[in-house]
Design a protein around this motif. Structure first.
Motif, PDB file in Angstrom:
ATOM      1  N   ASN A  47       0.928  -1.331   0.091  1.00  0.00           N
ATOM      2  CA  ASN A  47      -0.083   0.183  -0.090  1.00  0.00           C
ATOM      3  C   ASN A  47       0.813   1.281  -0.202  1.00  0.00           C
ATOM      4  N   PHE A  48       2.071   1.286   0.780  1.00  0.00           N
ATOM      5  CA  PHE A  48       2.944   2.349   0.595  1.00  0.00           C
ATOM      6  C   PHE A  48       3.629   2.536  -1.045  1.00  0.00           C
ATOM      7  N   ALA A  49       3.599   1.673  -1.565  1.00  0.00           N
ATOM      8  CA  ALA A  49       4.006   1.667  -2.963  1.00  0.00           C
ATOM      9  C   ALA A  49       2.921   2.383  -3.899  1.00  0.00           C
ATOM     10  N   VAL A  50       1.456   1.815  -3.619  1.00  0.00           N
ATOM     11  CA  VAL A  50       0.322   2.296  -4.232  1.00  0.00           C
ATOM     12  C   VAL A  50       0.046   3.770  -4.000  1.00  0.00           C
ATOM     13  N   PHE A  51       0.284   4.205  -2.799  1.00  0.00           N
ATOM     14  CA  PHE A  51       0.106   5.652  -2.232  1.00  0.00           C
ATOM     15  C   PHE A  51       1.335   6.365  -2.517  1.00  0.00           C
ATOM     16  N   THR A  52       2.162   6.145  -3.329  1.00  0.00           N
ATOM     17  CA  THR A  52       3.307   6.950  -3.822  1.00  0.00           C
ATOM     18  C   THR A  52       3.325   7.245  -5.061  1.00  0.00           C
ATOM     19  N   ALA A  53       3.707   8.692  -5.352  1.00  0.00           N
ATOM     20  CA  ALA A  53       3.711   9.136  -6.652  1.00  0.00           C
ATOM     21  C   ALA A  53       5.178   8.942  -7.203  1.00  0.00           C
ATOM     22  N   TRP A  54       5.257   8.101  -8.210  1.00  0.00           N
ATOM     23  CA  TRP A  54       6.601   7.511  -8.489  1.00  0.00           C
ATOM     24  C   TRP A  54       7.006   8.386 -10.022  1.00  0.00           C
TER      25      TRP A  54
END
Length: 182
Positions: A47-54
């Motif tokens: 979820n951290f990956a999902v909610f990070t703008a890359w």
């Protein structure tokens, strides 16, 4: 008909509900019956990956690297290969600082927290989300830190560290953080 933005917001809201339910239902007794601590932490990493703008230069694969001793065991396998937007998540295990090139998320377990200053120096100015599980690690420069409080997984965020890594953390995710360093 939904716009792309509305669809994206609905997807984020759905994931936030899942995180919220995980936070509410996962008492120590529930862990022993259904979820281990590290299965929950693996779900949080996803979820951290999902909610990070890359940034675009990250490419089509997000490499999640577990640094040093691996406390997850098979629990992290459940998120390997999952999709995050147009990207796939690839779990890797790294044992030395020199092997972190190409990692986008680096999890530093409590057993290896002594390496954090050197690790952060190695990753300086790279688009890497650093996640730990040690008290005060966000004050040492980690972007996110997971803790267990009264039997629940919680997290703290360091926006300065995230910005330094050219990453944007979703305000919706940050609302769930127990502490946010601006």
């Amino acid at each position: 008909m939904r716009t792309g933005s509305a669809h994206w917001q609905t997807a984020i809201l759905h994931r936030l509900v899942v995180i919220g339910l995980m936070l509410l239902c996962c008492t120590p007794s529930a862990w022993s019956e259904n979820f281990s601590e590290y299965r929950l932490k693996a779900a949080f990493l996803y979820n951290f990956a999902v909610f990070t703008a890359w940034p675009p230069e990250v490419g089509s694969v997000l490499n999640l690297c577990v640094f040093g001793d691996d406390p997850f065991g098979a629990e992290i396998d459940g998120i390997n290969g999952k999709t995050i937007g147009a990207r796939k998540l690839a779990v890797q295990h790294k044992t030395n600082l020199g092997s972190l090139k190409g990692c986008h998320i680096v999890f530093v377990p409590a057993t290896d927290i002594g390496q954090l200053p050197r690790l952060l120096d190695t990753l300086r100015d790279m688009p890497v989300l650093t996640v730990t599980e040690s008290p005060s690690a966000v004050h040492q420069g980690a972007a996110l830190n997971m803790t267990i409080v009264q039997g629940q997984v919680t997290f703290e965020a360091n926006l300065v560290a995230a910005r330094r890594a050219h990453l944007m953390l979703s305000s919706k995710m940050l609302r769930l953080a127990t502490e946010v360093i601006q």
